[in-house]
Design a protein around this motif. Structure first.
Motif, PDB file in Angstrom:
ATOM      1  N   SER A 114      47.908  31.849  30.550  1.00  0.00           N
ATOM      2  CA  SER A 114      47.691  30.851  31.594  1.00  0.00           C
ATOM      3  C   SER A 114      46.510  31.192  32.493  1.00  0.00           C
ATOM      4  N   ARG A 115      45.948  32.408  32.341  1.00  0.00           N
ATOM      5  CA  ARG A 115      44.840  32.850  33.181  1.00  0.00           C
ATOM      6  C   ARG A 115      44.091  33.974  32.470  1.00  0.00           C
ATOM      7  N   ALA A 116      42.893  34.287  32.972  1.00  0.00           N
ATOM      8  CA  ALA A 116      42.121  35.394  32.423  1.00  0.00           C
ATOM      9  C   ALA A 116      42.851  36.708  32.683  1.00  0.00           C
ATOM     10  N   GLU A 117      42.775  37.601  31.695  1.00  0.00           N
ATOM     11  CA  GLU A 117      43.420  38.906  31.814  1.00  0.00           C
ATOM     12  C   GLU A 117      42.501  39.965  31.224  1.00  0.00           C
ATOM     13  N   GLY A 118      42.289  41.030  31.957  1.00  0.00           N
ATOM     14  CA  GLY A 118      41.434  42.102  31.462  1.00  0.00           C
ATOM     15  C   GLY A 118      40.990  43.003  32.584  1.00  0.00           C
ATOM     16  N   GLU A 119      39.859  43.655  32.384  1.00  0.00           N
ATOM     17  CA  GLU A 119      39.336  44.622  33.341  1.00  0.00           C
ATOM     18  C   GLU A 119      38.423  43.938  34.349  1.00  0.00           C
ATOM     19  N   ALA A 120      38.677  44.182  35.638  1.00  0.00           N
ATOM     20  CA  ALA A 120      37.841  43.600  36.689  1.00  0.00           C
ATOM     21  C   ALA A 120      36.427  44.169  36.627  1.00  0.00           C
ATOM     22  N   VAL A 121      35.440  43.303  36.857  1.00  0.00           N
ATOM     23  CA  VAL A 121      34.040  43.689  36.832  1.00  0.00           C
ATOM     24  C   VAL A 121      33.454  43.433  38.225  1.00  0.00           C
ATOM     25  N   THR A 122      32.738  44.388  38.782  1.00  0.00           N
ATOM     26  CA  THR A 122      32.093  44.205  40.079  1.00  0.00           C
ATOM     27  C   THR A 122      30.847  43.350  39.902  1.00  0.00           C
ATOM     28  N   PRO A 123      30.782  42.197  40.554  1.00  0.00           N
ATOM     29  CA  PRO A 123      29.629  41.314  40.354  1.00  0.00           C
ATOM     30  C   PRO A 123      28.395  41.805  41.091  1.00  0.00           C
ATOM     31  N   ALA A 124      27.261  41.262  40.703  1.00  0.00           N
ATOM     32  CA  ALA A 124      26.016  41.558  41.406  1.00  0.00           C
ATOM     33  C   ALA A 124      26.102  41.038  42.836  1.00  0.00           C
ATOM     34  N   GLU A 125      25.367  41.679  43.739  1.00  0.00           N
ATOM     35  CA  GLU A 125      25.381  41.264  45.140  1.00  0.00           C
ATOM     36  C   GLU A 125      24.676  39.922  45.315  1.00  0.00           C
ATOM     37  N   THR A 161      37.766  34.335  44.914  1.00  0.00           N
ATOM     38  CA  THR A 161      39.071  34.930  45.193  1.00  0.00           C
ATOM     39  C   THR A 161      40.131  34.150  44.431  1.00  0.00           C
ATOM     40  N   LEU A 162      41.202  34.831  44.026  1.00  0.00           N
ATOM     41  CA  LEU A 162      42.246  34.232  43.200  1.00  0.00           C
ATOM     42  C   LEU A 162      43.570  34.219  43.959  1.00  0.00           C
ATOM     43  N   ASP A 163      44.340  33.131  43.785  1.00  0.00           N
ATOM     44  CA  ASP A 163      45.684  33.140  44.346  1.00  0.00           C
ATOM     45  C   ASP A 163      46.637  33.782  43.346  1.00  0.00           C
ATOM     46  N   ASP A 164      47.931  33.718  43.625  1.00  0.00           N
ATOM     47  CA  ASP A 164      48.905  34.417  42.789  1.00  0.00           C
ATOM     48  C   ASP A 164      48.974  33.865  41.365  1.00  0.00           C
ATOM     49  N   THR A 165      48.572  32.605  41.196  1.00  0.00           N
ATOM     50  CA  THR A 165      48.616  31.999  39.862  1.00  0.00           C
ATOM     51  C   THR A 165      47.346  32.241  39.067  1.00  0.00           C
ATOM     52  N   GLY A 166      46.305  32.745  39.743  1.00  0.00           N
ATOM     53  CA  GLY A 166      45.010  32.926  39.103  1.00  0.00           C
ATOM     54  C   GLY A 166      44.021  31.832  39.433  1.00  0.00           C
ATOM     55  N   LYS A 167      44.441  30.826  40.191  1.00  0.00           N
ATOM     56  CA  LYS A 167      43.527  29.730  40.560  1.00  0.00           C
ATOM     57  C   LYS A 167      42.432  30.272  41.475  1.00  0.00           C
ATOM     58  N   PRO A 168      41.159  29.982  41.158  1.00  0.00           N
ATOM     59  CA  PRO A 168      40.062  30.546  41.950  1.00  0.00           C
ATOM     60  C   PRO A 168      39.671  29.671  43.141  1.00  0.00           C
ATOM     61  N   LEU A 224      33.454  38.324  35.611  1.00  0.00           N
ATOM     62  CA  LEU A 224      34.281  38.807  36.709  1.00  0.00           C
ATOM     63  C   LEU A 224      35.493  39.576  36.201  1.00  0.00           C
ATOM     64  N   ILE A 225      36.034  39.145  35.073  1.00  0.00           N
ATOM     65  CA  ILE A 225      37.115  39.834  34.379  1.00  0.00           C
ATOM     66  C   ILE A 225      36.709  39.931  32.920  1.00  0.00           C
ATOM     67  N   LYS A 226      36.757  41.121  32.357  1.00  0.00           N
ATOM     68  CA  LYS A 226      36.357  41.334  30.969  1.00  0.00           C
ATOM     69  C   LYS A 226      37.599  41.330  30.091  1.00  0.00           C
ATOM     70  N   GLY A 227      37.772  40.273  29.294  1.00  0.00           N
ATOM     71  CA  GLY A 227      38.900  40.202  28.387  1.00  0.00           C
ATOM     72  C   GLY A 227      38.675  41.040  27.152  1.00  0.00           C
TER      73      GLY A 227
END
Length: 323
Positions: free
Chosen positions: A184-195, A201-208, A227-230
């Motif tokens: 139901s949402r992206a799942e994986g390793e968080a990636v730090t974005p470029a400045e 930001t995501l709520d509890d359901t993953g909605k951005p 943002l998230i590496k699947g």
């Protein structure tokens, strides 16, 4: 969102014809620059079950053809129904289909006015993916949920011919070839974005929620920030992708969101704006991607619905599946 369908009545050969009107933004989104939004017409307010008269009309149609092959329809013309209606043609023998899953299906569409075939995914060898949820006509849920892979159904939808403007009933016959449960949402390793990029930001359901920095100016070239590496397979530009997404203008206006509609959507990367094709190809299934799209890779000088001409676009896309 405008996506994946062909022009005019040919769109009715695809899963978009089975989706309730009002489920997509008229403002466009990731979509196909030549297609209509996946609205399913005037039957959207019909009751959850098909009327007995319309069921009887569908049952009068003769459907022939071996499983796995494109069926043919025989019926008296003109064929008409009072509202959206569907019947099951068989139960199927594969895995059971549950609400919330994604089905793969072949479809063929016919005009009730003269019996002509409007298009077929059997001919193009391009089966469609569709999420079985409340974005569909309730009549379809009645004939799909609880059935099994291999099931066929027949769907009738009274609408308006996109060429002539006259009332017409379209008939779609479909066969489910696969069912699967997708995240139901992206799942994986968080990636730090470029400045300096828009922040997500995501709520509890993953909605951005997307925040555009003050004074932010769109880059001259496409930005595709993971943002998230699947950990799924790499997406290629010839695939059909199932995704959740939110689209925004640089002034903060959200013009389209599958999250707001409550269901992800599927679309071919060959039939969306170039910014989506270029930005999602090479990503992995399960990833979340921030796209900042220059106008020329979006809707350009013509704009689209509520998207003004020459507008850069910002999207957050969760890639849930690719086939």
């Amino acid at each position: 969102m405008k996506h994946r369908t062909l022009r005019g009545v040919a769109a009715l050969t695809l899963g978009a014809a089975l989706v309730l009107s009002g489920c997509a933004s008229e403002g466009g989104g990731s979509g196909d620059e030549t297609s209509s939004s996946p609205s399913a017409t005037d039957g959207a307010s019909d009751a959850a079950t098909s009327s007995p008269e319309d069921v009887a009309a569908l049952e009068s149609i003769t459907v022939t053809g071996d499983p796995g092959a494109e069926p043919s329809l025989e019926f008296e013309q003109p064929f008409e129904v009072s509202g959206a209606a569907a019947i099951s043609l068989n139960d199927g023998e594969g895995e059971e289909i549950a609400k919330g899953q994604q089905i793969t299906m072949h479809t063929a569409a016919f005009s009730g006015a003269d019996g002509s075939k409007l298009g077929s995914t059997w001919e193009t060898e391009s089966p469609e993916q569709l999420i079985i949820d409340d974005s569909l006509f309730p009549q379809l849920l009645d004939v799909v949920v609880g059935k099994k892979v291999g099931t066929r159904f027949l769907f009738a939808n009274p609408t308006t011919d996109q060429t002539t403007g006259e009332p017409v009933t379209y008939l779609t016959v479909a066969e489910v070839t696969e069912v699967k449960t997708i995240p139901s949402r992206a799942e994986g390793e968080a990636v730090t974005p470029a400045e300096g990029l828009p922040t997500v930001t995501l709520d509890d359901t993953g909605k951005p929620t997307i925040e555009i920095p003050e004074g932010y100016e769109a880059p001259a070239e496409l930005v595709a920030q993971t943002l998230i590496k699947g950990d799924g397979p790499v997406v290629t530009e010839d695939q059909t992708v199932t995704a959740h997404y939110t689209g925004m203008l640089l002034d903060g206006t959200v013009f389209d969101s599958s999250w707001d509609r409550g269901a992800p959507t599927s679309f071919s990367l060959q039939q969306v704006i170039p910014g989506w094709t270029q930005g999602l190809a090479g990503q992995t299934v399960g990833s979340q991607v921030l796209l900042v799209i220059p106008s020329e890779l979006g809707y350009g000088a013509q704009g689209s619905g509520s998207i003004p001409a020459d507008s850069p676009l910002v999207f957050v896309v969760d890639i849930l599946d690719a086939q």
